[in-house]
Design an enzyme around this catalytic site. Structure first.
Site, PDB file in Angstrom:
ATOM      1  N   ARG A 163       0.660  -1.101   0.023  1.00 55.87           N
ATOM      2  CA  ARG A 163       0.081  -0.114  -0.054  1.00 55.87           C
ATOM      3  C   ARG A 163       1.014   1.324  -0.140  1.00 55.87           C
ATOM      4  O   ARG A 163       0.749   2.262   0.589  1.00 55.87           O
ATOM      5  CB  ARG A 163      -1.019   0.075   1.372  1.00 55.87           C
ATOM      6  CG  ARG A 163      -1.968  -1.239   1.323  1.00 55.87           C
ATOM      7  CD  ARG A 163      -2.995  -1.317   0.286  1.00 55.87           C
ATOM      8  NE  ARG A 163      -3.294  -2.532   0.171  1.00 55.87           N
ATOM      9  CZ  ARG A 163      -2.946  -3.752  -0.302  1.00 55.87           C
ATOM     10  NH1 ARG A 163      -1.974  -3.676  -1.148  1.00 55.87           N
ATOM     11  NH2 ARG A 163      -3.476  -4.638  -0.179  1.00 55.87           N
ATOM     12  N   SER A 240     -11.182   0.892   3.957  1.00 57.13           N
ATOM     13  CA  SER A 240     -10.530   0.476   5.270  1.00 57.13           C
ATOM     14  C   SER A 240     -10.094   2.169   5.644  1.00 57.13           C
ATOM     15  O   SER A 240      -9.391   2.843   4.896  1.00 57.13           O
ATOM     16  CB  SER A 240      -9.490  -0.177   5.207  1.00 57.13           C
ATOM     17  OG  SER A 240      -9.947  -1.584   4.752  1.00 57.13           O
ATOM     18  N   GLU A 336      -5.213   5.104   6.093  1.00 56.53           N
ATOM     19  CA  GLU A 336      -5.015   4.498   4.481  1.00 56.53           C
ATOM     20  C   GLU A 336      -5.256   5.713   3.883  1.00 56.53           C
ATOM     21  O   GLU A 336      -4.563   6.056   2.622  1.00 56.53           O
ATOM     22  CB  GLU A 336      -5.955   3.291   4.512  1.00 56.53           C
ATOM     23  CG  GLU A 336      -5.861   2.899   2.878  1.00 56.53           C
ATOM     24  CD  GLU A 336      -6.336   1.542   2.547  1.00 56.53           C
ATOM     25  OE1 GLU A 336      -6.414   0.645   3.416  1.00 56.53           O
ATOM     26  OE2 GLU A 336      -6.827   1.697   1.527  1.00 56.53           O
TER      27      GLU A 336
HETATM   28  C1  LIG Z   1     -15.692   0.326  -0.459  1.00 56.80           C
HETATM   29  C2  LIG Z   1     -14.334   0.421  -0.759  1.00 56.80           C
HETATM   30  C3  LIG Z   1     -13.411  -0.679  -0.603  1.00 56.80           C
HETATM   31  C4  LIG Z   1     -11.870  -0.631  -1.009  1.00 56.80           C
HETATM   32  N1  LIG Z   1     -11.092  -1.667  -1.157  1.00 56.80           N
HETATM   33  C5  LIG Z   1      -9.946  -1.475  -1.317  1.00 56.80           C
HETATM   34  C6  LIG Z   1      -9.067  -2.629  -1.437  1.00 56.80           C
HETATM   35  O1  LIG Z   1      -9.488  -3.597  -1.172  1.00 56.80           O
HETATM   36  N2  LIG Z   1      -7.835  -2.651  -1.440  1.00 56.80           N
HETATM   37  C7  LIG Z   1      -7.123  -1.197  -1.904  1.00 56.80           C
HETATM   38  O2  LIG Z   1      -6.165  -1.001  -2.231  1.00 56.80           O
HETATM   39  N3  LIG Z   1      -7.951   0.065  -1.876  1.00 56.80           N
HETATM   40  C8  LIG Z   1      -9.428  -0.195  -1.489  1.00 56.80           C
HETATM   41  N4  LIG Z   1     -10.125   1.073  -1.501  1.00 56.80           N
HETATM   42  C9  LIG Z   1      -9.360   2.384  -1.583  1.00 56.80           C
HETATM   43  C10 LIG Z   1      -9.425   2.979  -3.008  1.00 56.80           C
HETATM   44  O3  LIG Z   1     -10.696   2.405  -3.741  1.00 56.80           O
HETATM   45  C11 LIG Z   1      -8.095   2.292  -3.931  1.00 56.80           C
HETATM   46  O4  LIG Z   1      -7.116   3.065  -3.138  1.00 56.80           O
HETATM   47  C12 LIG Z   1      -8.285   3.038  -5.250  1.00 56.80           C
HETATM   48  O5  LIG Z   1      -7.169   2.815  -6.139  1.00 56.80           O
HETATM   49  C13 LIG Z   1      -8.486   4.537  -5.273  1.00 56.80           C
HETATM   50  O6  LIG Z   1      -8.534   4.845  -6.475  1.00 56.80           O
HETATM   51  P1  LIG Z   1      -9.488   6.397  -6.643  1.00 56.80           P
HETATM   52  O7  LIG Z   1      -9.368   6.803  -8.187  1.00 56.80           O
HETATM   53  O8  LIG Z   1     -10.645   6.573  -6.084  1.00 56.80           O
HETATM   54  O9  LIG Z   1      -8.384   7.432  -6.113  1.00 56.80           O
HETATM   55  P2  LIG Z   1      -8.531   8.855  -5.428  1.00 56.80           P
HETATM   56  O10 LIG Z   1      -9.250   8.584  -4.288  1.00 56.80           O
HETATM   57  O11 LIG Z   1      -9.215   9.826  -6.162  1.00 56.80           O
HETATM   58  O12 LIG Z   1      -7.127   9.433  -5.037  1.00 56.80           O
HETATM   59  C14 LIG Z   1      -6.256   8.588  -4.332  1.00 56.80           C
HETATM   60  C15 LIG Z   1      -4.875   9.289  -4.157  1.00 56.80           C
HETATM   61  O13 LIG Z   1      -4.151   9.023  -5.695  1.00 56.80           O
HETATM   62  C16 LIG Z   1      -4.074  10.375  -6.146  1.00 56.80           C
HETATM   63  N5  LIG Z   1      -4.567  10.152  -7.548  1.00 56.80           N
HETATM   64  C17 LIG Z   1      -5.611   9.836  -8.260  1.00 56.80           C
HETATM   65  N6  LIG Z   1      -5.483   9.618  -9.508  1.00 56.80           N
HETATM   66  C18 LIG Z   1      -3.986   9.868  -9.711  1.00 56.80           C
HETATM   67  C19 LIG Z   1      -3.499   9.957 -10.962  1.00 56.80           C
HETATM   68  N7  LIG Z   1      -3.907   9.762 -12.010  1.00 56.80           N
HETATM   69  N8  LIG Z   1      -1.939  10.115 -10.969  1.00 56.80           N
HETATM   70  C20 LIG Z   1      -1.364  10.572  -9.806  1.00 56.80           C
HETATM   71  N9  LIG Z   1      -2.190  10.374  -8.631  1.00 56.80           N
HETATM   72  C21 LIG Z   1      -3.443  10.126  -8.467  1.00 56.80           C
HETATM   73  C22 LIG Z   1      -4.832  11.216  -5.458  1.00 56.80           C
HETATM   74  O14 LIG Z   1      -4.351  12.554  -5.525  1.00 56.80           O
HETATM   75  C23 LIG Z   1      -4.859  10.831  -4.088  1.00 56.80           C
HETATM   76  O15 LIG Z   1      -3.617  11.191  -3.487  1.00 56.80           O
HETATM   77  C24 LIG Z   1     -11.509   0.931  -1.246  1.00 56.80           C
HETATM   78  C25 LIG Z   1     -12.436   2.130  -1.075  1.00 56.80           C
HETATM   79  C26 LIG Z   1     -13.764   1.958  -0.780  1.00 56.80           C
HETATM   80  C27 LIG Z   1     -14.519   3.131  -0.992  1.00 56.80           C
END
Ligand SMILES: Cc1cc2nc3c(=O)[nH]c(=O)nc-3n(C[C@H](O)[C@H](O)[C@H](O)COP(=O)(O)OP(=O)(O)OC[C@H]3O[C@@H](n4cnc5c(N)ncnc54)[C@H](O)[C@@H]3O)c2cc1C
Length: 344
Positions: A163, A240, A336
């Site tokens: 992570r 989480s 996280e």
């Molecule tokens: C119900 C639920 C279950 C989840 N389960 C998991 C799991 O099992 N495993 C896990 O690892 N995570 C999990 N997550 C967390 C999350 O979904 C992941 O980390 C996912 O990869 C985040 O993607 P996002 O597009 O929403 O990122 P965002 O929330 O939009 O961004 C997260 C971070 O990445 C940066 N970012 C976003 N896009 C880019 C880009 N293109 N370039 C550079 N930086 C960028 C943002 O600035 C921020 O710092 C879960 C979340 C939820 C709500």
């Protein structure tokens, strides 16, 4: 370029006003954005995907927000069994997994059901059920705001750990534009996570068809409250709230004896279950944590936002929970989700 609120761009639906919001729907939009706002660090926007792993400040973000909505998968055959899939940053990770399952391509099937975009997945080396982005990521292209140009980073240059990645330690320096995964036309990767093996009714190490594994992952996540359902009472969440914390060998022995699940991550580091530690302190699904902040009805480690919630209240609640766990167990919990926007 209308402004909005960070609440409207994030799954917790918290966060104050933004500057202009630029939605990137096409690779060319990116270069137009850079031409329009400038290419260097001082010009860098806040980049968001789905906003499913952030706690966005109540104060908001004064500058520009780039929301990655660009979709698309380009496939190149490397040999008889391996393909390179180059995926646009805004492509939903779940859609990529479903596409791979339909094409019988293995390597990312256990990432089914993780909300969010492909471009954000390398940021925290997203993973689940013993599989993570670093298992298949080959390279990515990213805008380097320090150097003011697009760069190609091989996976090893991304410093992907449990992570964690260089993108987390260098916030604001990179915007990931595409990610390339090497996937193999084969049965699924060996199942290493026992609950998933149980779900599938196979022994650990088995390699069922990719689509069966992806379906079992979704079923397991659904039962455990790990799917983002926008119409459910726990819709406002970021998954989480704490990482499974690293523990020493002595702590691992002590807390395993007490019943805490302890697993080794891909770097061999023992990690305790953050959810178990919260429950050890008496927290349970549905517990009130702070004004408008509760444990999800289905999962203690997921905090959900309700009427009266603020990002400040949530961030303070995480600090307080972490302090309680540390004082009771000596184990330090790290949040996280990432804090974005302007924080005092
Ligand atoms: C119900 C639920 C279950 C989840 N389960 C998991 C799991 O099992 N495993 C896990 O690892 N995570 C999990 N997550 C967390 C999350 O979904 C992941 O980390 C996912 O990869 C985040 O993607 P996002 O597009 O929403 O990122 P965002 O929330 O939009 O961004 C997260 C971070 O990445 C940066 N970012 C976003 N896009 C880019 C880009 N293109 N370039 C550079 N930086 C960028 C943002 O600035 C921020 O710092 C879960 C979340 C939820 C709500």
């Amino acid at each position: 370029m209308p402004s909005t609120t960070l609440a409207a761009l994030t799954t917790l639906r918290l966060g104050g006003p933004t500057g202009d919001v630029l939605r990137i729907t096409d690779p060319d939009d990116w270069f137009e954005l850079v031409r329009g706002i400038g290419a260097r660090q001082e010009d860098a926007p806040l980049t968001l995907g789905r906003g499913s792993n952030v706690i966005a400040s109540d104060t908001g973000h004064e500058g520009i927000v780039a929301v990655m909505n660009n979709r698309g998968i380009a496939v190149k055959r490397l040999d008889d069994v391996t393909v390179a899939a180059t995926v646009q940053a805004g492509h939903p990770l779940g859609d990529l997994v479903q596409w791979a399952a339909a094409e019988h391509l293995a390597g990312i099937e256990c990432l089914a059901g993780i909300p969010g975009t492909v471009g954000a997945a390398p940021v925290q080396n997203a993973g689940a059920f013993g599989q993570q982005v670093s298992d298949t990521l080959s390279q990515l292209s990213a805008w380097d705001w320090d150097m003011g140009r697009q760069r190609t980073l091989p996976a090893r240059a991304c410093r992907l750990r449990y992570r964690h990645s260089r993108f987390k330690t260098q916030p604001g320096r990179w915007t990931i534009l595409t990610a390339t995964f090497h996937l193999t036309r084969s049965p699924a990767a060996p199942i290493v996570y026992q609950p998933l093996a149980d779900e599938l009714g196979v022994p650990a190490g088995a390699r069922p068809p990719v689509a069966e594994v992806a379906a079992a992952v979704l079923a397991n996540r659904c039962r455990r409250g790990l799917l983002l359902d926008l119409h459910a009472p726990d819709a406002r969440q970021a998954g989480s709230v704490f990482l499974n914390p690293p523990v020493t060998a002595a702590q691992a022995a002590c807390w395993t004896a007490a019943g805490c699940p302890v697993h080794r991550d891909s770097d061999g580091q023992p990690r305790a279950s953050a959810g178990w530690l919260l429950e050890h302190l008496g927290y349970r699904p549905g517990c009130e944590i702070a004004a408008g902040i509760r444990c999800s009805d289905r999962r203690t480690l997921t905090l959900t936002a309700h009427d009266g919630a603020t990002a400040t209240g949530l961030a303070q609640a995480l600090t307080a929970l972490s302090a309680q766990v540390e004082s009771a167990t000596g184990i330090v919990l790290q949040p996280e989700p990432v804090l974005v926007g302007t924080w005092p």
